[in-house]
Design a protein around this motif. Structure first.
Motif, PDB file in Angstrom:
ATOM      1  N   ASP A 144       0.829  -1.198   0.000  1.00 18.16           N
ATOM      2  CA  ASP A 144       0.000   0.000   0.000  1.00 18.16           C
ATOM      3  C   ASP A 144       0.871   1.259   0.000  1.00 18.16           C
ATOM      4  N   GLU A 145       0.228   2.402  -0.147  1.00 20.97           N
ATOM      5  CA  GLU A 145       0.944   3.669  -0.310  1.00 20.97           C
ATOM      6  C   GLU A 145       1.797   4.026   0.913  1.00 20.97           C
ATOM      7  N   LEU A 146       1.277   3.797   2.122  1.00 21.41           N
ATOM      8  CA  LEU A 146       2.027   4.102   3.338  1.00 21.41           C
ATOM      9  C   LEU A 146       3.298   3.257   3.408  1.00 21.41           C
ATOM     10  N   ASN A 147       3.174   1.961   3.148  1.00 21.50           N
ATOM     11  CA  ASN A 147       4.342   1.078   3.183  1.00 21.50           C
ATOM     12  C   ASN A 147       5.380   1.509   2.152  1.00 21.50           C
ATOM     13  N   LYS A 148       4.926   1.914   0.987  1.00 25.01           N
ATOM     14  CA  LYS A 148       5.853   2.359  -0.062  1.00 25.01           C
ATOM     15  C   LYS A 148       6.601   3.607   0.385  1.00 25.01           C
ATOM     16  N   LYS A 149       5.896   4.558   0.990  1.00 25.37           N
ATOM     17  CA  LYS A 149       6.553   5.772   1.477  1.00 25.37           C
ATOM     18  C   LYS A 149       7.595   5.436   2.540  1.00 25.37           C
ATOM     19  N   ILE A 150       7.241   4.539   3.456  1.00 28.33           N
ATOM     20  CA  ILE A 150       8.162   4.128   4.514  1.00 28.33           C
ATOM     21  C   ILE A 150       9.396   3.458   3.899  1.00 28.33           C
ATOM     22  N   MET A 151       9.182   2.514   3.001  1.00 30.46           N
ATOM     23  CA  MET A 151      10.301   1.794   2.379  1.00 30.46           C
ATOM     24  C   MET A 151      11.204   2.745   1.598  1.00 30.46           C
ATOM     25  N   ASP A 152      10.604   3.655   0.835  1.00 27.12           N
ATOM     26  CA  ASP A 152      11.390   4.594   0.036  1.00 27.12           C
ATOM     27  C   ASP A 152      12.244   5.492   0.927  1.00 27.12           C
ATOM     28  N   ARG A 153      11.661   5.982   2.017  1.00 25.86           N
ATOM     29  CA  ARG A 153      12.408   6.881   2.901  1.00 25.86           C
ATOM     30  C   ARG A 153      13.508   6.125   3.644  1.00 25.86           C
ATOM     31  N   LEU A 154      13.232   4.915   4.094  1.00 21.77           N
ATOM     32  CA  LEU A 154      14.264   4.120   4.759  1.00 21.77           C
ATOM     33  C   LEU A 154      15.406   3.790   3.807  1.00 21.77           C
ATOM     34  N   GLU A 155      15.080   3.563   2.556  1.00 20.31           N
ATOM     35  CA  GLU A 155      16.117   3.291   1.556  1.00 20.31           C
ATOM     36  C   GLU A 155      17.050   4.499   1.432  1.00 20.31           C
ATOM     37  N   GLU A 156      16.489   5.704   1.464  1.00 19.07           N
ATOM     38  CA  GLU A 156      17.307   6.916   1.410  1.00 19.07           C
ATOM     39  C   GLU A 156      18.174   7.043   2.663  1.00 19.07           C
ATOM     40  N   LEU A 157      17.614   6.698   3.825  1.00 20.81           N
ATOM     41  CA  LEU A 157      18.338   6.829   5.087  1.00 20.81           C
ATOM     42  C   LEU A 157      19.432   5.775   5.253  1.00 20.81           C
ATOM     43  N   ARG A 158      19.327   4.681   4.525  1.00 25.89           N
ATOM     44  CA  ARG A 158      20.343   3.624   4.588  1.00 25.89           C
ATOM     45  C   ARG A 158      21.730   4.164   4.271  1.00 25.89           C
ATOM     46  N   ALA A 159      21.798   5.138   3.369  1.00 22.78           N
ATOM     47  CA  ALA A 159      23.087   5.705   2.966  1.00 22.78           C
ATOM     48  C   ALA A 159      23.834   6.283   4.171  1.00 22.78           C
ATOM     49  N   CYS A 160      23.106   6.896   5.097  1.00 28.98           N
ATOM     50  CA  CYS A 160      23.733   7.457   6.305  1.00 28.98           C
ATOM     51  C   CYS A 160      24.327   6.352   7.162  1.00 28.98           C
ATOM     52  N   LEU A 161      23.596   5.264   7.323  1.00 25.52           N
ATOM     53  CA  LEU A 161      24.091   4.138   8.112  1.00 25.52           C
ATOM     54  C   LEU A 161      25.271   3.472   7.416  1.00 25.52           C
ATOM     55  N   GLN A 162      25.164   3.323   6.108  1.00 24.21           N
ATOM     56  CA  GLN A 162      26.227   2.672   5.350  1.00 24.21           C
ATOM     57  C   GLN A 162      27.516   3.487   5.387  1.00 24.21           C
ATOM     58  N   ALA A 163      27.403   4.800   5.477  1.00 25.25           N
ATOM     59  CA  ALA A 163      28.586   5.659   5.567  1.00 25.25           C
ATOM     60  C   ALA A 163      29.354   5.408   6.860  1.00 25.25           C
ATOM     61  N   ASP A 164      28.667   4.908   7.884  1.00 24.92           N
ATOM     62  CA  ASP A 164      29.306   4.592   9.166  1.00 24.92           C
ATOM     63  C   ASP A 164      29.606   3.103   9.315  1.00 24.92           C
ATOM     64  N   GLY A 165      29.489   2.340   8.238  1.00 23.72           N
ATOM     65  CA  GLY A 165      29.806   0.919   8.284  1.00 23.72           C
ATOM     66  C   GLY A 165      28.646   0.039   8.713  1.00 23.72           C
ATOM     67  N   GLY A 166      27.437   0.588   8.743  1.00 25.52           N
ATOM     68  CA  GLY A 166      26.260  -0.181   9.147  1.00 25.52           C
ATOM     69  C   GLY A 166      25.272  -0.329   8.017  1.00 25.52           C
TER      70      GLY A 166
END
Length: 76
Positions: A2-24
């Protein structure tokens, strides 16, 4: 998905870059209603600040930008 899940997944995908920059990284285990179950990986998985990362970081951003009732639960 659904639309809410898609928004959540898309935003978390963007935030992953911050975690990955710190080795996570993060893995979305499940999204049920407005509860997101996440598993932290790499450096984030064993970090003593993991709860702060989830609650004061990821959850706060999702609540501000998508829906104020979203909750993130950490899965070990």
């Amino acid at each position: 998905m659904d639309e809410l899940n898609k928004k959540i997944m898309d935003r978390l995908e963007e935030l992953r870059a911050c975690l990955q920059a710190d080795g996570g990284d993060l893995e979305v285990v499940a999204i049920e209603n407005k509860v997101v179950q996440l598993k932290l990986r790499g450096a984030c998985g064993g970090c003593p600040h993991a709860t702060m990362t989830i609650k004061n970081g990821l959850e706060r951003i999702l609540r501000e930008e998508i829906d104020p009732e979203i909750t993130i639960e950490r899965v070990l």
